[in-house]
Write a protein that holds these residues in place. Sequence first.
Motif, PDB file in Angstrom:
ATOM      1  N   ARG A 131      84.310  55.243 -51.088  1.00  0.00           N
ATOM      2  CA  ARG A 131      84.139  54.021 -50.443  1.00  0.00           C
ATOM      3  C   ARG A 131      82.820  54.221 -49.624  1.00  0.00           C
ATOM      4  O   ARG A 131      82.025  53.114 -49.387  1.00  0.00           O
ATOM      5  N   GLN A 132      82.208  55.199 -48.952  1.00  0.00           N
ATOM      6  CA  GLN A 132      81.111  55.467 -48.377  1.00  0.00           C
ATOM      7  C   GLN A 132      79.861  55.146 -49.390  1.00  0.00           C
ATOM      8  O   GLN A 132      79.097  54.538 -48.821  1.00  0.00           O
ATOM      9  N   THR A 133      79.942  55.662 -50.421  1.00  0.00           N
ATOM     10  CA  THR A 133      78.812  55.788 -51.383  1.00  0.00           C
ATOM     11  C   THR A 133      78.807  54.113 -51.640  1.00  0.00           C
ATOM     12  O   THR A 133      77.568  53.560 -51.926  1.00  0.00           O
ATOM     13  N   ILE A 134      79.814  53.395 -51.994  1.00  0.00           N
ATOM     14  CA  ILE A 134      79.923  52.017 -52.469  1.00  0.00           C
ATOM     15  C   ILE A 134      79.197  51.184 -51.209  1.00  0.00           C
ATOM     16  O   ILE A 134      78.640  50.328 -51.512  1.00  0.00           O
ATOM     17  N   ARG A 135      79.672  51.504 -50.031  1.00  0.00           N
ATOM     18  CA  ARG A 135      79.037  50.599 -48.970  1.00  0.00           C
ATOM     19  C   ARG A 135      77.732  50.980 -48.916  1.00  0.00           C
ATOM     20  O   ARG A 135      76.827  49.898 -48.616  1.00  0.00           O
ATOM     21  N   VAL A 136      76.846  51.872 -49.228  1.00  0.00           N
ATOM     22  CA  VAL A 136      75.643  52.156 -49.010  1.00  0.00           C
ATOM     23  C   VAL A 136      74.954  51.465 -50.028  1.00  0.00           C
ATOM     24  O   VAL A 136      73.684  50.597 -49.802  1.00  0.00           O
ATOM     25  N   ILE A 137      75.468  51.376 -51.151  1.00  0.00           N
ATOM     26  CA  ILE A 137      74.916  50.927 -52.299  1.00  0.00           C
ATOM     27  C   ILE A 137      75.156  49.216 -52.120  1.00  0.00           C
ATOM     28  O   ILE A 137      74.000  48.464 -52.445  1.00  0.00           O
ATOM     29  N   GLU A 138      76.072  48.856 -51.421  1.00  0.00           N
ATOM     30  CA  GLU A 138      76.142  47.395 -51.546  1.00  0.00           C
ATOM     31  C   GLU A 138      75.255  46.926 -50.202  1.00  0.00           C
ATOM     32  O   GLU A 138      74.571  45.785 -50.301  1.00  0.00           O
ATOM     33  N   ASP A 139      74.910  47.564 -49.394  1.00  0.00           N
ATOM     34  CA  ASP A 139      74.207  47.321 -48.024  1.00  0.00           C
ATOM     35  C   ASP A 139      72.687  47.291 -48.676  1.00  0.00           C
ATOM     36  O   ASP A 139      71.815  46.681 -47.881  1.00  0.00           O
TER      37      ASP A 139
ATOM     38  N   GLU B  82      69.411  46.282 -50.668  1.00  0.00           N
ATOM     39  CA  GLU B  82      68.915  45.011 -51.267  1.00  0.00           C
ATOM     40  C   GLU B  82      68.501  45.077 -52.656  1.00  0.00           C
ATOM     41  O   GLU B  82      68.504  44.283 -53.453  1.00  0.00           O
ATOM     42  N   THR B  83      68.348  46.404 -53.135  1.00  0.00           N
ATOM     43  CA  THR B  83      67.878  46.597 -54.643  1.00  0.00           C
ATOM     44  C   THR B  83      68.767  47.886 -54.870  1.00  0.00           C
ATOM     45  O   THR B  83      69.139  48.593 -53.919  1.00  0.00           O
ATOM     46  N   PRO B  84      68.821  47.997 -56.266  1.00  0.00           N
ATOM     47  CA  PRO B  84      69.401  49.523 -56.778  1.00  0.00           C
ATOM     48  C   PRO B  84      68.717  50.707 -56.017  1.00  0.00           C
ATOM     49  O   PRO B  84      67.584  50.760 -55.795  1.00  0.00           O
ATOM     50  N   LEU B  85      69.659  51.809 -55.873  1.00  0.00           N
ATOM     51  CA  LEU B  85      69.197  52.754 -54.989  1.00  0.00           C
ATOM     52  C   LEU B  85      68.880  54.082 -56.230  1.00  0.00           C
ATOM     53  O   LEU B  85      69.696  54.144 -56.975  1.00  0.00           O
ATOM     54  N   ARG B  86      68.057  54.957 -55.908  1.00  0.00           N
ATOM     55  CA  ARG B  86      68.054  56.282 -56.558  1.00  0.00           C
ATOM     56  C   ARG B  86      68.911  57.146 -55.896  1.00  0.00           C
ATOM     57  O   ARG B  86      69.451  56.986 -54.685  1.00  0.00           O
ATOM     58  N   ALA B  87      69.557  58.096 -56.684  1.00  0.00           N
ATOM     59  CA  ALA B  87      70.505  59.083 -56.395  1.00  0.00           C
ATOM     60  C   ALA B  87      70.002  59.673 -54.722  1.00  0.00           C
ATOM     61  O   ALA B  87      70.736  60.065 -53.884  1.00  0.00           O
ATOM     62  N   GLU B  88      68.689  60.067 -54.713  1.00  0.00           N
ATOM     63  CA  GLU B  88      68.394  60.701 -53.630  1.00  0.00           C
ATOM     64  C   GLU B  88      68.371  59.921 -52.358  1.00  0.00           C
ATOM     65  O   GLU B  88      68.425  60.167 -51.348  1.00  0.00           O
ATOM     66  N   ASP B  89      67.889  58.290 -52.693  1.00  0.00           N
ATOM     67  CA  ASP B  89      68.083  57.513 -51.425  1.00  0.00           C
ATOM     68  C   ASP B  89      69.675  57.546 -51.045  1.00  0.00           C
ATOM     69  O   ASP B  89      69.782  57.462 -49.719  1.00  0.00           O
ATOM     70  N   ILE B  90      70.552  57.429 -51.854  1.00  0.00           N
ATOM     71  CA  ILE B  90      71.910  57.425 -51.284  1.00  0.00           C
ATOM     72  C   ILE B  90      72.478  58.864 -50.771  1.00  0.00           C
ATOM     73  O   ILE B  90      73.162  58.808 -49.758  1.00  0.00           O
TER      74      ILE B  90
ATOM     75  N   ALA C  30      63.377  55.259 -64.549  1.00  0.00           N
ATOM     76  CA  ALA C  30      63.023  56.764 -64.434  1.00  0.00           C
ATOM     77  C   ALA C  30      62.524  56.912 -62.887  1.00  0.00           C
ATOM     78  O   ALA C  30      61.444  56.538 -62.693  1.00  0.00           O
ATOM     79  N   PRO C  31      63.163  57.584 -61.878  1.00  0.00           N
ATOM     80  CA  PRO C  31      64.684  57.868 -62.288  1.00  0.00           C
ATOM     81  C   PRO C  31      65.402  56.725 -62.079  1.00  0.00           C
ATOM     82  O   PRO C  31      65.353  55.727 -61.657  1.00  0.00           O
ATOM     83  N   PRO C  32      66.731  57.052 -62.556  1.00  0.00           N
ATOM     84  CA  PRO C  32      67.828  55.975 -62.688  1.00  0.00           C
ATOM     85  C   PRO C  32      68.119  55.602 -61.199  1.00  0.00           C
ATOM     86  O   PRO C  32      68.074  56.144 -60.325  1.00  0.00           O
ATOM     87  N   ARG C  33      68.547  54.223 -61.315  1.00  0.00           N
ATOM     88  CA  ARG C  33      68.978  53.693 -60.064  1.00  0.00           C
ATOM     89  C   ARG C  33      70.447  53.280 -60.170  1.00  0.00           C
ATOM     90  O   ARG C  33      70.805  52.918 -61.218  1.00  0.00           O
ATOM     91  N   TYR C  34      71.139  52.977 -59.005  1.00  0.00           N
ATOM     92  CA  TYR C  34      72.387  52.633 -59.089  1.00  0.00           C
ATOM     93  C   TYR C  34      72.601  51.311 -58.432  1.00  0.00           C
ATOM     94  O   TYR C  34      72.350  51.076 -57.270  1.00  0.00           O
TER      95      TYR C  34
END
Length: 181
Positions: free
Chosen positions: A109-117, A119-127, A157-161
């Motif tokens: 849930r915490q991970t999904i909230r961060v991604i939903e908040d 504005e653009t897809p995030l790298r794993a490091e950002d998450i 590269a690197p992948p974003r989520y």
Amino acid sequence: MDPEDTEFVRRKFTITKELDTELEDMAAQHYQGNVSLCLRQAIADHRQTLDGDVRLLLKRLSKTVRQIQGDIEDLQQVTEAVHEYVGDPNRSATSVQAGLSKSGSSTSRQTIRVIEDAETPLRAEDIIERVELPPRVVRRTLGRLIDQSLLSRTSDAPPRYQRIGTNSDSEEGISEGNHRR
């Protein structure tokens, strides 16, 4: 350190231009442009860290303990559901999954909230930085959420989520998705 008893020593040292610019900016912003005072304060702050100023360490440890407690609760739910399934051979795997989805994983849930908040897809490091969880936990969670079709991974590269679907406020969807295969 008593300022009246302090004897100053002039030092010569070398730093990169980038660090020098940063030092001057910090001094201008916080120490009225006094670079020497900025350096002395940085050294005093670092000394506290090295001498065992454990507040930050305790905060991180406390957060890790809470995360482990959440993982333990998730495992207990899985164990209970498996025991129920084994005890009742007529029970379907879908009903076991439904029982597991009652609370969902707090990490998911915490991970999904961060991604939903975002504005653009995030790298794993950002998450990882935003949820402040250990990298292995975040990467495992991302993989699980992709397997459950709640997230997608870009080919960058690197992948974003990014989140799949449009109902970003649905706690129920997150919980149900935790056990979808």
